[in-house]
Design an enzyme around this catalytic site. Structure first.
Site, mmCIF file in Angstrom:
data_model
loop_
_atom_site.group_PDB
_atom_site.id
_atom_site.type_symbol
_atom_site.label_atom_id
_atom_site.label_comp_id
_atom_site.label_asym_id
_atom_site.label_seq_id
_atom_site.Cartn_x
_atom_site.Cartn_y
_atom_site.Cartn_z
ATOM 1 N N LYS A 47 -7.331 -3.059 -9.008
ATOM 2 C CA LYS A 47 -5.900 -3.218 -8.718
ATOM 3 C C LYS A 47 -5.169 -3.884 -9.879
ATOM 4 C CE LYS A 47 -5.110 -3.809 -3.824
ATOM 5 N NZ LYS A 47 -4.804 -4.779 -2.782
ATOM 6 N N LYS B 49 -12.954 -5.355 -2.860
ATOM 7 C CA LYS B 49 -13.796 -4.492 -2.035
ATOM 8 C C LYS B 49 -12.852 -3.458 -1.403
ATOM 9 C CE LYS B 49 -17.485 -3.632 0.426
ATOM 10 N NZ LYS B 49 -18.079 -2.630 -0.403
ATOM 11 N N HIS C 130 -3.395 -2.167 8.498
ATOM 12 C CA HIS C 130 -2.486 -3.022 7.717
ATOM 13 C C HIS C 130 -1.684 -3.845 8.719
ATOM 14 C CE1 HIS C 130 0.648 -3.793 4.461
ATOM 15 N NE2 HIS C 130 1.238 -4.195 5.570
ATOM 16 N N ARG D 290 10.861 -10.892 0.013
ATOM 17 C CA ARG D 290 12.197 -10.323 0.262
ATOM 18 C C ARG D 290 12.254 -9.834 1.699
ATOM 19 N NH1 ARG D 290 10.043 -5.374 0.764
ATOM 20 N NH2 ARG D 290 8.382 -4.870 -0.683
ATOM 21 N N VAL E 110 11.715 -3.411 4.693
ATOM 22 C CA VAL E 110 12.251 -2.223 5.377
ATOM 23 C C VAL E 110 12.060 -2.356 6.892
ATOM 24 C CG1 VAL E 110 11.937 0.266 5.691
ATOM 25 C CG2 VAL E 110 11.772 -0.722 3.398
#
Ligand code: ADP
Length: 444
Positions: free
Chosen positions: A158, A201, A208, A291, A294
């Site tokens: 990442k 991993k 999520h 922030r 959505v």
């Protein structure tokens, strides 16, 4: 007290912020590109300033133009919304340097959470579990390979500066690790101006789950429960629910309070979201968004709290009006992101909206900036509306969502409504049986 807010955004989120300002008796200034001169957020604001040509870089992302617009219009605060400049610590710092309030956290917290390595280290130190992986950036390919071997494949590489679902590479085995590692670093340097990468991993079947928090400058922090955003495409959320059906009330309460304590200790100001992956009954922190998000409306409808209003109030120096004991969760809510995209190919669609008809009735909220005859320009994010449905329980919520999707008419452009109609009738979605890979497996 804030008297006039410049909204440094467009589309539905600009309209959402405008509404919170109006309810608070705060004057509003819209900014727009030349492509958005007739947009809804411009029509509804008290004043508007054109900040440049259509390309975002030259208008909504143009810091000198945006700050000048705030200064000439006499605004005393800037709300960045999401996307655009909302997570740009340089921007928030410059806003303050001009004597204006940035409606968001302090610049150093934006920078800290914008670096995912720092974010993980910070919350790990504050006692939250994180996704297993390298302890910080990995800079040497041989060391990285050794670490990946020890962790076991698949491994995710990442980018520290990644975002928006971009900046991740999977290595399924030792054989493809080196190539994935090198490509990840190279692409991160080009896309994010930061080539630091770290290892995680790769979790096989997680959900999520994210917690909404809000805090004031006096160190008071509360959590507003969680959202399940597992239905994603290309690591981007498409459908979100609150609360999640997998957390027990006891787990939510104790974990949520732990998060709020960590955020309070950090001295964080304003709204934020801590994102986790959930597998085998455990939550593992992945990142924090500094922030408004959505999907904030689903939390609003189940708690009855106007999160944007609270965000503006704490930015203006007010004490948080809520304590944890005041926050209750009522019923179930689902949000469908209505993107201007073909629902099979996901190719973005631009054009003029015709025959616009918005659903209504009990439990329905639509956040959008659409109107009959409005233009959807090709230059910006494809999110054009959010359908938010609330009911006493998940089953009734799905029934209302089915009704609302059936009523919703947006002609002239492609939208994701047909995909949401498939999802709302899918037996696994109805049973709440999905993880982050579900949507891509079923509807490629
Ligand atoms: P971004 O900032 O780009 O949104 P995130 O770190 O929030 O990046 O990850 C976005 C999505 O990518 C997650 O919601 C999840 O679906 C997937 N993801 C991230 N980390 C992992 C991981 N370690 N294992 C499996 N999937 C992951």
């Amino acid at each position: 007290m804030i008297k006039k807010v410049l909204i440094a955004n467009r589309g539905e989120i600009a309209v959402r912020i405008l509404r919170a300002c109006k309810d608070l008796g705060i004057q509003t200034v819209a900014i727009h590109s030349t492509a958005d001169a007739d947009a809804m957020h411009v029509r509804l604001a008290d004043e508007s300033v054109c900040v440049g040509p259509p390309q975002p870089r030259e208008s909504y992302l143009n810091i000198p133009s945006v700050i000048s617009a705030a200064c000439v219009s006499g605004a005393d605060a800037i709300h960045p919304g999401f996307g655009f400049l909302s997570e740009n610590s340089t921007f928030s710092h410059m806003v303050n340097e001009h004597g204006l309030i940035f409606i968001g956290p302090k610049a150093d917290h934006i920078a800290m959470m914008g670096d995912k390595i720092m974010a993980k280290k910070t919350f790990s130190r504050l006692g939250l579990p994180t996704v297993p992986g390298s302890d910080g950036a990995v800079t040497n390919v041989n060391k990285a390979l050794k670490m990946a071997d020890e962790m076991g494949y698949p491994v995710l590489i990442k980018a520290a500066g990644g975002g928006g679902g971009r900046g991740m590479k999977i290595a399924y085995s030792k054989l493809d690790f080196v190539e994935a590692y090198e490509t990840a670093g190279r692409e991160a340097g080009i896309s994010f101006g930061n080539d630091r990468v770290y290892l995680e991993k790769y979790m096989a079947n997680p959900r999520h789950i994210e917690f909404q928090i809000i805090s004031d400058k006096f160190g008071n922090a509360v959590h507003l429960g969680e959202r399940d955003c597992s239905l994603q495409r290309r690591n981007q959320k498409v459908w979100e629910e609150a609360l999640s059906s997998v957390l027990s009330p006891e787990f939510r309460d104790s974990f949520g309070r732990k998060i709020a304590r960590a955020v309070g200790k950090l001295g964080y100001l304003g709204v934020g979201t801590l994102e986790f992956l959930y597998e085998n009954g455990e939550l593992y922190f992945i990142e924090m968004n500094t922030r408004i998000q959505v999907e904030h409306p689903i939390t609003e409808v189940i708690t009855g709290i106007d999160i944007v209003r609270e965000q503006i109030l704490v930015a203006g120096g007010n004490k948080l009006s809520l304590s944890q004991g005041d926050i209750n969760f009522n019923g179930h809510a689902i949000e469908c992101r209505i993107n201007a995209e073909n629902s099979e190919t996901f190719i973005p669609s631009a054009g003029t909206v015709i025959n616009y008809h918005c659903p209504g009735g009990p439990g329905i909220r639509v956040d959008s900036a659409l109107y009959d005859g409005c233009k959807v320009p090709p230059y910006y994010d494809s999110l054009i509306a959010k359908l938010i449905v609330h009911a006493n329980d998940r089953e009734q919520c799905l029934a209302r969502l089915r009704r609302a999707l059936g009523e919703y008419v947006i002609d002239g452009i492609d939208t994701l409504i047909p995909l949401h109609l498939k999802l709302v009738n899918n037996p696994d979605v109805i049973a709440g049986n999905f993880d982050i890979h579900f949507l891509e497996k079923v509807y490629k």
